[in-house]
Scaffold this motif. Sequence first.
Motif, short mmCIF file in Angstrom:
data_model
loop_
_atom_site.label_atom_id
_atom_site.label_comp_id
_atom_site.label_asym_id
_atom_site.label_seq_id
_atom_site.Cartn_x
_atom_site.Cartn_y
_atom_site.Cartn_z
N GLU A 72 -48.39 2.61 1.17
CA GLU A 72 -49.68 1.97 1.45
C GLU A 72 -49.54 0.45 1.60
N LEU A 73 -48.70 -0.16 0.78
CA LEU A 73 -48.51 -1.61 0.87
C LEU A 73 -47.78 -1.99 2.15
N ASP A 74 -46.83 -1.19 2.56
CA ASP A 74 -46.13 -1.47 3.81
C ASP A 74 -47.06 -1.35 5.01
N ALA A 75 -48.02 -0.42 4.93
CA ALA A 75 -48.94 -0.20 6.05
C ALA A 75 -50.00 -1.28 6.15
N ALA A 81 -53.10 6.03 -15.66
CA ALA A 81 -51.91 6.59 -16.29
C ALA A 81 -52.01 6.54 -17.80
N GLU A 82 -51.25 7.41 -18.45
CA GLU A 82 -51.22 7.51 -19.90
C GLU A 82 -50.25 6.50 -20.52
N ALA A 83 -49.05 6.38 -19.95
CA ALA A 83 -47.98 5.58 -20.55
C ALA A 83 -48.11 4.11 -20.16
N THR A 84 -48.09 3.23 -21.18
CA THR A 84 -48.12 1.80 -20.88
C THR A 84 -46.89 1.38 -20.09
N SER A 85 -45.75 2.02 -20.36
CA SER A 85 -44.53 1.66 -19.64
C SER A 85 -44.67 1.93 -18.14
N GLU A 86 -45.29 3.04 -17.80
CA GLU A 86 -45.45 3.38 -16.38
C GLU A 86 -46.40 2.41 -15.70
N LYS A 87 -47.47 2.03 -16.40
CA LYS A 87 -48.39 1.05 -15.83
C LYS A 87 -47.69 -0.29 -15.61
N MET A 88 -46.91 -0.72 -16.60
CA MET A 88 -46.16 -1.96 -16.44
C MET A 88 -45.15 -1.86 -15.31
N GLY A 89 -44.55 -0.69 -15.17
CA GLY A 89 -43.62 -0.49 -14.07
C GLY A 89 -44.29 -0.68 -12.73
N VAL A 90 -45.49 -0.13 -12.59
CA VAL A 90 -46.24 -0.30 -11.33
C VAL A 90 -46.58 -1.77 -11.12
N GLY A 91 -46.97 -2.47 -12.19
CA GLY A 91 -47.28 -3.89 -12.06
C GLY A 91 -46.13 -4.68 -11.49
N HIS A 92 -44.94 -4.49 -12.05
CA HIS A 92 -43.78 -5.23 -11.57
C HIS A 92 -43.31 -4.74 -10.20
N PHE A 93 -43.48 -3.45 -9.93
CA PHE A 93 -43.11 -2.90 -8.63
C PHE A 93 -43.95 -3.52 -7.51
N ALA A 94 -45.23 -3.79 -7.80
CA ALA A 94 -46.13 -4.34 -6.78
C ALA A 94 -46.28 -5.85 -6.88
N ASP A 95 -45.60 -6.49 -7.82
CA ASP A 95 -45.74 -7.93 -8.02
C ASP A 95 -45.39 -8.69 -6.74
N GLY A 96 -46.32 -9.52 -6.31
CA GLY A 96 -46.15 -10.29 -5.09
C GLY A 96 -46.67 -9.59 -3.87
N GLN A 148 -52.57 -11.14 -17.44
CA GLN A 148 -51.62 -12.20 -17.08
C GLN A 148 -51.42 -12.20 -15.57
N ILE A 149 -50.77 -13.25 -15.11
CA ILE A 149 -50.30 -13.29 -13.72
C ILE A 149 -48.78 -13.12 -13.76
N LEU A 150 -48.30 -12.09 -13.12
CA LEU A 150 -46.87 -11.79 -13.10
C LEU A 150 -46.11 -12.85 -12.30
N PRO A 151 -44.77 -12.90 -12.43
CA PRO A 151 -44.00 -14.01 -11.84
C PRO A 151 -44.22 -14.24 -10.35
N ASN A 152 -44.49 -13.18 -9.60
CA ASN A 152 -44.66 -13.34 -8.15
C ASN A 152 -46.11 -13.42 -7.70
N GLY A 153 -47.04 -13.52 -8.69
CA GLY A 153 -48.42 -13.85 -8.33
C GLY A 153 -49.44 -12.74 -8.43
N THR A 154 -49.07 -11.56 -8.91
CA THR A 154 -50.02 -10.46 -9.04
C THR A 154 -50.68 -10.49 -10.42
N ALA A 155 -52.01 -10.44 -10.46
CA ALA A 155 -52.72 -10.32 -11.73
C ALA A 155 -52.51 -8.92 -12.28
N TYR A 156 -52.38 -8.84 -13.62
CA TYR A 156 -52.05 -7.55 -14.24
C TYR A 156 -52.75 -7.41 -15.59
#
Length: 274
Positions: A135-138, A154-169, A187-195
Amino acid sequence: MRLIFVGDVVGRSGRTALYRELPRLREQLQADFVVVNGENAAGGFGINYDIFRDMRDAGADVVTLGNHAFDQREALVFIEREPTLLRPVNYPKGTPGRGSGLFDTADGRHVLVMNVMGRLFMDPLDDPFVAIDRELDACPLTEGCDACVIDIHAEATSEKMGVGHFADGRASLVVGTHTHVPTADHQILPNGTAYMTDAGMTGDYNSIIGMEIEEPLIRFTRKLASGRFEPAGGEATLCGIGVEIDDATGLANAVGPIRCGGRLEPVLPGFWNA
């Protein structure tokens, strides 16, 4: 651009709080766009057409869902004709409805909204990371859209955090739903995505994640079900997150929690000077 995301609306109490608070919040914070998660709005399980329309009338531009998307069977039908109602994008091909969409603000800017469901400790759907990538590529930021919101249900905080960093920027906001407790890690992640790991629920917090206390306690202590889960009916707190988005980059300039009414300490994003 100023954007509000409201966490899972639970039952009648949550709906009452949403209808009361959202019009005022939208005006007070001068929000350009509002997303509401409504997957627990109908008796705690799913959404029906009347509730969906009432949420839209209260100021929601888009309503997202989650693992209870189709608990109300009528949703299988009306979701097909309502582009502003999104179920998880990683449902298998052929599932009614859509999982993402491009929507316009009142002044003509374009917002990509995506609903995606995690797989840890939940009924597994298709790979959420592959779906997000597609979806992001499109529809990339600044090319296909002016802002992008990802609701990771999602249930797991780790999976949510994974998505945050995966989509960061690549997204303006990644926000978690489903666990019904607001987290303090906005927070705002290093590449500018709010999370934020979880926006919290819009529901009665004198409860067990929005449900009347007695039945969950019986199941915890006796390992037996004595009845149905029923949404708690006390005064609800509206919980969510506010984001200020840079018009040039589509990334976040500032982010802050929102809590209004009910039992939790009220807070509004300080950067909006509301």
